[in-house]
Write a protein that holds these residues in place. Structure first.
Motif, PDB file in Angstrom:
ATOM      1  N   LEU A 284       4.330  -2.167   2.362  1.00  0.00           N
ATOM      2  CA  LEU A 284       3.160  -1.898   3.191  1.00  0.00           C
ATOM      3  C   LEU A 284       2.550  -3.189   3.717  1.00  0.00           C
ATOM      4  O   LEU A 284       2.089  -3.251   4.876  1.00  0.00           O
ATOM      5  CB  LEU A 284       2.125  -1.100   2.399  1.00  0.00           C
ATOM      6  N   VAL A 285       2.542  -4.191   2.868  1.00  0.00           N
ATOM      7  CA  VAL A 285       2.029  -5.495   3.304  1.00  0.00           C
ATOM      8  C   VAL A 285       2.956  -6.107   4.334  1.00  0.00           C
ATOM      9  O   VAL A 285       2.530  -6.707   5.331  1.00  0.00           O
ATOM     10  CB  VAL A 285       1.853  -6.433   2.090  1.00  0.00           C
ATOM     11  N   ASN A 286       4.260  -5.948   4.102  1.00  0.00           N
ATOM     12  CA  ASN A 286       5.244  -6.503   5.044  1.00  0.00           C
ATOM     13  C   ASN A 286       5.090  -5.879   6.440  1.00  0.00           C
ATOM     14  O   ASN A 286       5.407  -6.518   7.448  1.00  0.00           O
ATOM     15  CB  ASN A 286       6.666  -6.271   4.532  1.00  0.00           C
ATOM     16  N   LYS A 287       4.634  -4.629   6.488  1.00  0.00           N
ATOM     17  CA  LYS A 287       4.448  -3.933   7.783  1.00  0.00           C
ATOM     18  C   LYS A 287       3.024  -4.062   8.293  1.00  0.00           C
ATOM     19  O   LYS A 287       2.634  -3.391   9.258  1.00  0.00           O
ATOM     20  CB  LYS A 287       4.798  -2.455   7.625  1.00  0.00           C
ATOM     21  N   ASN A 288       2.240  -4.906   7.596  1.00  0.00           N
ATOM     22  CA  ASN A 288       0.841  -5.137   7.970  1.00  0.00           C
ATOM     23  C   ASN A 288       0.009  -3.860   7.967  1.00  0.00           C
ATOM     24  O   ASN A 288      -0.948  -3.719   8.744  1.00  0.00           O
ATOM     25  CB  ASN A 288       0.747  -5.785   9.366  1.00  0.00           C
ATOM     26  N   ILE A 289       0.394  -2.928   7.098  1.00  0.00           N
ATOM     27  CA  ILE A 289      -0.377  -1.691   6.993  1.00  0.00           C
ATOM     28  C   ILE A 289      -1.607  -1.899   6.114  1.00  0.00           C
ATOM     29  O   ILE A 289      -2.677  -1.340   6.393  1.00  0.00           O
ATOM     30  CB  ILE A 289       0.507  -0.552   6.452  1.00  0.00           C
ATOM     31  N   ILE A 290      -1.434  -2.715   5.068  1.00  0.00           N
ATOM     32  CA  ILE A 290      -2.576  -3.007   4.175  1.00  0.00           C
ATOM     33  C   ILE A 290      -2.752  -4.510   4.066  1.00  0.00           C
ATOM     34  O   ILE A 290      -1.862  -5.287   4.433  1.00  0.00           O
ATOM     35  CB  ILE A 290      -2.375  -2.392   2.771  1.00  0.00           C
ATOM     36  N   SER A 291      -3.855  -4.886   3.512  1.00  0.00           N
ATOM     37  CA  SER A 291      -4.175  -6.322   3.361  1.00  0.00           C
ATOM     38  C   SER A 291      -3.333  -6.932   2.233  1.00  0.00           C
ATOM     39  O   SER A 291      -3.099  -6.296   1.192  1.00  0.00           O
ATOM     40  CB  SER A 291      -5.652  -6.487   3.038  1.00  0.00           C
ATOM     41  N   PRO A 292      -2.910  -8.156   2.419  1.00  0.00           N
ATOM     42  CA  PRO A 292      -2.152  -8.848   1.353  1.00  0.00           C
ATOM     43  C   PRO A 292      -2.947  -9.009   0.055  1.00  0.00           C
ATOM     44  O   PRO A 292      -2.375  -9.187  -1.015  1.00  0.00           O
ATOM     45  CB  PRO A 292      -1.838 -10.207   1.972  1.00  0.00           C
ATOM     46  N   ILE A 293      -4.253  -8.944   0.173  1.00  0.00           N
ATOM     47  CA  ILE A 293      -5.089  -9.108  -1.031  1.00  0.00           C
ATOM     48  C   ILE A 293      -4.785  -8.028  -2.053  1.00  0.00           C
ATOM     49  O   ILE A 293      -4.759  -8.273  -3.269  1.00  0.00           O
ATOM     50  CB  ILE A 293      -6.587  -9.095  -0.643  1.00  0.00           C
ATOM     51  N   GLN A 294      -4.550  -6.808  -1.576  1.00  0.00           N
ATOM     52  CA  GLN A 294      -4.243  -5.717  -2.508  1.00  0.00           C
ATOM     53  C   GLN A 294      -2.951  -5.993  -3.268  1.00  0.00           C
ATOM     54  O   GLN A 294      -2.843  -5.719  -4.455  1.00  0.00           O
ATOM     55  CB  GLN A 294      -4.128  -4.391  -1.722  1.00  0.00           C
ATOM     56  N   LEU A 295      -1.952  -6.549  -2.579  1.00  0.00           N
ATOM     57  CA  LEU A 295      -0.687  -6.868  -3.245  1.00  0.00           C
ATOM     58  C   LEU A 295      -0.873  -7.988  -4.273  1.00  0.00           C
ATOM     59  O   LEU A 295      -0.312  -7.919  -5.381  1.00  0.00           O
ATOM     60  CB  LEU A 295       0.355  -7.272  -2.201  1.00  0.00           C
ATOM     61  N   GLU A 296      -1.642  -9.004  -3.912  1.00  0.00           N
ATOM     62  CA  GLU A 296      -1.882 -10.108  -4.855  1.00  0.00           C
ATOM     63  C   GLU A 296      -2.595  -9.603  -6.108  1.00  0.00           C
ATOM     64  O   GLU A 296      -2.310 -10.048  -7.228  1.00  0.00           O
ATOM     65  CB  GLU A 296      -2.711 -11.208  -4.177  1.00  0.00           C
ATOM     66  N   THR A 297      -3.535  -8.668  -5.910  1.00  0.00           N
ATOM     67  CA  THR A 297      -4.236  -8.080  -7.071  1.00  0.00           C
ATOM     68  C   THR A 297      -3.252  -7.326  -7.949  1.00  0.00           C
ATOM     69  O   THR A 297      -3.291  -7.415  -9.186  1.00  0.00           O
ATOM     70  CB  THR A 297      -5.354  -7.138  -6.593  1.00  0.00           C
ATOM     71  N   ALA A 298      -2.334  -6.570  -7.349  1.00  0.00           N
ATOM     72  CA  ALA A 298      -1.329  -5.815  -8.107  1.00  0.00           C
ATOM     73  C   ALA A 298      -0.398  -6.757  -8.875  1.00  0.00           C
ATOM     74  O   ALA A 298      -0.032  -6.506 -10.029  1.00  0.00           O
ATOM     75  CB  ALA A 298      -0.538  -4.923  -7.170  1.00  0.00           C
ATOM     76  N   LYS A 299      -0.039  -7.861  -8.227  1.00  0.00           N
ATOM     77  CA  LYS A 299       0.816  -8.841  -8.911  1.00  0.00           C
ATOM     78  C   LYS A 299       0.085  -9.487 -10.079  1.00  0.00           C
ATOM     79  O   LYS A 299       0.681  -9.761 -11.140  1.00  0.00           O
ATOM     80  CB  LYS A 299       1.256  -9.920  -7.919  1.00  0.00           C
ATOM     81  N   ALA A 300      -1.209  -9.744  -9.914  1.00  0.00           N
ATOM     82  CA  ALA A 300      -2.004 -10.313 -11.015  1.00  0.00           C
ATOM     83  C   ALA A 300      -2.057  -9.341 -12.192  1.00  0.00           C
ATOM     84  O   ALA A 300      -1.958  -9.739 -13.360  1.00  0.00           O
ATOM     85  CB  ALA A 300      -3.399 -10.663 -10.524  1.00  0.00           C
ATOM     86  N   ASN A 301      -2.230  -8.056 -11.870  1.00  0.00           N
ATOM     87  CA  ASN A 301      -2.240  -7.044 -12.933  1.00  0.00           C
ATOM     88  C   ASN A 301      -0.892  -6.984 -13.651  1.00  0.00           C
ATOM     89  O   ASN A 301      -0.816  -6.813 -14.877  1.00  0.00           O
ATOM     90  CB  ASN A 301      -2.575  -5.674 -12.343  1.00  0.00           C
TER      91      ASN A 301
END
Length: 385
Positions: free
Chosen positions: A124-141
């Motif tokens: 979703l981030v790769n397709k610019n559908i959502i903000s990269p911040i959400q992915l970084e938060t998921a990776k931190a978790n």
């Protein structure tokens, strides 16, 4: 009484007196055993009290606190490295291990959930559908979940290691010593007394000490330029056990501290003895017999000597007459005395000395010498104790 009777009486008296003098002159000489002095090589021994210890002495201690559940050895038992000696009660640790295992399962589940979230958000981030911040938060978790999993696994391994410590094994091959703790005793790593000691007694060490005077005499009498050379040049050393018997194996001097202990004023020596039958054990006592070699010295049977006014004398035979002679004693070895050959008025090699009846003799007494064998005379002397 007429003159004729008086002359007869005087004559008879004279005959009796002459007869008595003749009896005194004709009294038999005492027959005494004599031997010839010898020149020979002699080995003397100096005795030093010694304490015997095993080659390796390992204290066995509990690495965790717990109650002794099983004692699987007995005192004096021969064990091998890795053999189980004790088992400690580990019920509490087992419960903790189960809890730690459950914590690992929970942490793994959290990692899986976090990984799914990362996998879902990445395209979703790769397709610019959502903000990269959400992915970084998921990776931190996900990273946090993995960290918690690693911590849970480490905790489980630590508890398992402590459970393993509940099985107390022998650290070396050897013999089990005292067992001061019994079943049900609470033991731990901070106990001042070990569970037991396992001693490797395939070789044992006899430790003994010399005072400063004895040590310097040892250095002067032993050939070699350095201390290490002198140690190598010492002959094999016998060990006298506590019952007076001589141990079957001979030892070799291995080390000398070479430094005076300021507290005791002594130098410590160590002699190694093979112990193939394990007859000697840790804590035995005895005496080491340090050898000293005398080469071509003058020897006399000790039974031939007597003390007078603080000096040692023997009766030397000269023209069938006992002549009291002072000798300078260097050492006493195997029922013999080693005497100095430098005294011109003393005893020389090949001289004849008296070996019995010493207590009844006087200087210049005429005797009838009876020659006996030197070695038989020496060997016939038995200890009183």
């Amino acid at each position: 009484m007429n003159i004729k009777s008086l002359l007869l009486l005087v004559g008879a008296t004279s005959l009796v007196a002459c007869s008595k003098k003749e009896e005194v002159k004709q009294a038999p000489k005492p027959t005494l055993n004599v031997v010839e002095t010898l020149i020979k090589d002699v080995t003397a021994y100096q005795s030093f009290p010694a304490i015997i210890e095993g080659k390796v002495n390992n204290d066995v201690r509990a690495k965790i606190q717990g109650y002794i559940k099983d004692v699987l050895v007995h005192e004096g038992q021969l064990v091998s490295r890795g053999d189980i000696l004790f088992r400690l009660e580990t019920n509490t640790l087992t419960e903790s291990a189960e809890a730690a295992k459950a914590a690992i399962a929970t942490a793994k589940a959290s990692v899986n959930v976090a990984q799914v979230e990362v996998d879902k958000l990445t395209p979703l981030v790769n397709k610019n559908i959502i903000s990269p911040i959400q992915l970084e938060t998921a990776k931190a978790n996900l990273a946090s979940a993995k960290s918690m999993l690693a911590q849970a696994q480490a905790n489980y391994q630590s508890i398992n290691a402590n459970i393993d410590y509940g099985i107390v094994r022998s650290p070396v091959n050897g013999v089990v010593g005292n067992l001061p703790f019994k079943l049900g005793s609470l033991v731990g790593p901070n106990d001042p007394q070990p569970l037991t000691t396992v001693s490797d007694i395939s070789t044992v060490y006899a430790y003994f000490s010399m005072n400063e005077k004895e040590y310097f005499k040892f250095l002067n009498d032993t050939p070699g330029k350095s201390l290490s050379e002198k140690i190598k040049n010492v002959q094999e050393i016998e060990l006298q056990l506590a019952d007076g018997s001589i141990y079957s194996e001979k030892g070799k001097l291995e080390t000398v501290s070479g430094q005076i202990d300021t507290t005791t004023g002594t130098v410590q020596f160590r002699v190694a003895y093979p112990n193939p039958d394990r007859l000697l054990s840790n804590g035995n006592s005895g005496s080491v017999l340090l050898p000293k070699q005398y080469t071509q010295v003058l020897v006399i049977p000790e039974v031939a000597s007597y003390e007078q006014q603080g000096k040692i004398n023997v009766y030397k035979v000269r023209n069938d007459t006992a002549v009291s002679t002072v000798v300078n004693v260097i050492d006493r070895v195997d029922n013999m005395i080693i005497v100095s050959q430098e005294d011109v008025n003393g005893v020389k090699a090949g001289d004849t000395v008296i070996v019995n009846g010493i207590g009844t003799l006087r200087d210049r007494t005429a005797i009838q010498p009876k020659k006996v064998d030197f070695e038989e005379t020496v060997n016939s002397i038995k200890p009183i104790f």
